[in-house]
Scaffold this active site. Structure first.
Site, mmCIF file in Angstrom:
data_model
loop_
_atom_site.group_PDB
_atom_site.id
_atom_site.type_symbol
_atom_site.label_atom_id
_atom_site.label_comp_id
_atom_site.label_asym_id
_atom_site.label_seq_id
_atom_site.Cartn_x
_atom_site.Cartn_y
_atom_site.Cartn_z
ATOM 1 N N ILE A 18 0.844 -1.206 0.000
ATOM 2 C CA ILE A 18 0.000 0.000 0.000
ATOM 3 C C ILE A 18 0.873 1.246 0.000
ATOM 4 O O ILE A 18 0.573 2.226 -0.692
ATOM 5 C CB ILE A 18 -0.954 -0.016 1.213
ATOM 6 N N ALA A 86 4.360 -1.262 9.043
ATOM 7 C CA ALA A 86 3.863 -2.238 10.005
ATOM 8 C C ALA A 86 4.361 -3.617 9.621
ATOM 9 O O ALA A 86 4.729 -3.869 8.473
ATOM 10 C CB ALA A 86 2.326 -2.243 10.028
ATOM 11 N N THR A 88 2.640 -7.000 8.963
ATOM 12 C CA THR A 88 1.247 -7.062 8.515
ATOM 13 C C THR A 88 0.673 -8.465 8.328
ATOM 14 O O THR A 88 -0.519 -8.582 8.055
ATOM 15 C CB THR A 88 1.096 -6.322 7.160
ATOM 16 N N THR A 127 -6.445 -1.046 10.449
ATOM 17 C CA THR A 127 -7.122 -2.144 9.754
ATOM 18 C C THR A 127 -8.487 -2.434 10.357
ATOM 19 O O THR A 127 -8.690 -2.263 11.562
ATOM 20 C CB THR A 127 -6.246 -3.419 9.840
ATOM 21 N N ASP A 128 -9.393 -2.960 9.520
ATOM 22 C CA ASP A 128 -10.706 -3.382 10.032
ATOM 23 C C ASP A 128 -10.582 -4.595 10.953
ATOM 24 O O ASP A 128 -11.532 -4.934 11.663
ATOM 25 C CB ASP A 128 -11.687 -3.673 8.880
ATOM 26 N N GLU A 129 -9.397 -5.229 10.961
ATOM 27 C CA GLU A 129 -9.239 -6.411 11.816
ATOM 28 C C GLU A 129 -9.278 -6.045 13.298
ATOM 29 O O GLU A 129 -9.447 -6.916 14.151
ATOM 30 C CB GLU A 129 -7.956 -7.164 11.463
ATOM 31 N N TYR A 153 -1.582 -9.808 15.366
ATOM 32 C CA TYR A 153 -1.460 -8.657 14.453
ATOM 33 C C TYR A 153 -2.532 -7.615 14.764
ATOM 34 O O TYR A 153 -2.237 -6.429 14.950
ATOM 35 C CB TYR A 153 -1.583 -9.127 12.999
ATOM 36 N N LYS A 157 -2.291 -3.619 16.189
ATOM 37 C CA LYS A 157 -2.828 -2.435 15.501
ATOM 38 C C LYS A 157 -3.832 -1.714 16.421
ATOM 39 O O LYS A 157 -3.889 -0.475 16.445
ATOM 40 C CB LYS A 157 -3.501 -2.829 14.191
#
Ligand code: NAD
Length: 330
Positions: A18, A86, A88, A127-129, A153, A157
């Site tokens: 990204i 990060a 990732t 992240t949406d995680e 992970y 985040k």
């Protein structure tokens, strides 16, 4: 005519997937300079930025975001920081979380402190995680939903995001957070699911699908993902969080079958392998807050997936170079 004032962006992790597309997006704008700070771990490649080497508005610094002696002077020269560096890969975080804590948590702390001391605005790429698992078919998470991360992970985040919230509340730091869904496109390290399935299909190997392939993921093409980051950076509110979603959600098994279709591979190559520990069934987010800033995705999933598969077919040297430097894949 009054010249447009120049903006200097310090981008961490710009040699990654990204990050390198963020460099493309930033340098496509007038009056923008970009300095990338990247440690060049297995996931980062100087080659990903080769298109900008001759551009006088671009600079690269090899270094670690967790080292304040490296970070502080760079932040001092920047108008804006985008923090995308990060560790990732969820599977690697399950094998060993230490580098995830060092980079994702300590690295974010170092950047926040440098931004606080210099009064520099920061965009935290998350992240949406961090939301944890969403129910099958349920509504998408909105930004106020609690964070319930389930992998090392995602927990690292979420920890980084909590630091951002604290720096905003305590010190008035100008920090905005984006929580992105799964991105895909060229230059994604070949351990993530789309390049792994694509390369297996192109090479006539088995496509390793976790469990029964029922887990669902939402996919957004990387240029739309990057546009979402830049919209939040430019028009987002300090202290706010924005989901980057509105991609295509589909089960992993269907993704594997589509990739077989695009490569001409036999679907019999799809092979079920032991599921990931604690594998989240789906995330599912609501991106309407970001859409209210005027952002929306431009690319259709079908076209973008075909473009991505073709890129991996045409860039085998890039793939070989990444795998040679990484030790593991898959
Ligand atoms: P990536 O793994 O492709 O790249 C990460 C980059 O960070 C690499 O260039 C690496 O060298 C660099 N890096 C790692 N540790 C560093 C350190 N200590 N100091 C400096 N640089 C370091 O990652 P990506 O998939 O492009 O993800 C970029 C960001 O977006 C991450 O913050 C990630 O959490 C977030 N994100 C990614 C996705 C996705 O689908 N890829 C989805 C949601 C959020």
């Amino acid at each position: 005519m009054t010249p447009i004032p120049e903006t200097h962006v310090l981008l961490t992790g710009g040699a990654g997937f990204i990050g390198s597309h963020l460099v493309d997006g930033l340098l496509a704008r007038p009056a923008t300079r970009v300095t990338v700070l990247d440690k060049l771990t297995y996931a980062g490649a100087r080659e990903n930025l080769a298109a900008h080497d001759e551009d006088p508005r671009f600079a690269f610094v090899h270094g670690d975001v967790a080292e304040s002696a490296v970070v502080m002077p760079l932040v001092a020269t920047a108008d804006h920081v985008i923090h995308a560096a990060a560790e990732t890969h969820v599977d690697r975080s399950i094998e060993g979380a230490a580098p995830f804590i060092a980079t994702n948590v300590t690295g974010t702390h170092v950047l926040l402190d440098a931004c606080r001391r210099t009064g520099t605005a920061m965009l935290m790429v998350s992240t949406d995680e961090v939301y944890g698992e969403n129910a099958p078919g349920g509504p998408g998470f909105v930004e106020g939903a609690p964070m319930r991360p389930r992998s090392p992970y995602a927990a690292s985040k979420a920890a980084a995001e909590l630091l951002c919230g604290a720096w905003f509340a305590t010190y008035g730091s100008v920090v905005t957070v984006v929580r992105g869904t799964n991105a895909f496109g060229p230059r994604q390290f070949p351990e993530k699911v789309i390049p792994v399935y694509t390369l297996a299909a192109l090479e006539g190997r088995e496509l390793p699908v976790y469990g029964r392939g029922e887990q669902r993921r939402e996919w957004l093409f990387v240029t739309d993902w990057v546009a979402g980051c830049l919209a939040a950076m430019e028009r987002g509110a300090p202290g706010a969080v924005y989901n980057i979603g509105a991609g295509r959600e589909l089960p992993n098994l269907e993704l594997a079958r589509r990739i077989c279709g695009l490569t001409g591979a036999d679907e019999a190559l799809v092979t079920f392998v032991a599921d990931r520990a604690g594998h989240d069934f789906r995330y599912g987010i609501d991106a309407s807050k970001l859409e209210a800033l005027g952002w929306s995705p431009r690319r259709s999933f079908e076209d973008a997936l075909a473009e991505t598969v073709a890129w991996y077919r045409d860039h085998r040297d890039w793939v070989r170079a990444r795998l040679a430097g990484a030790g593991t894949a898959g």
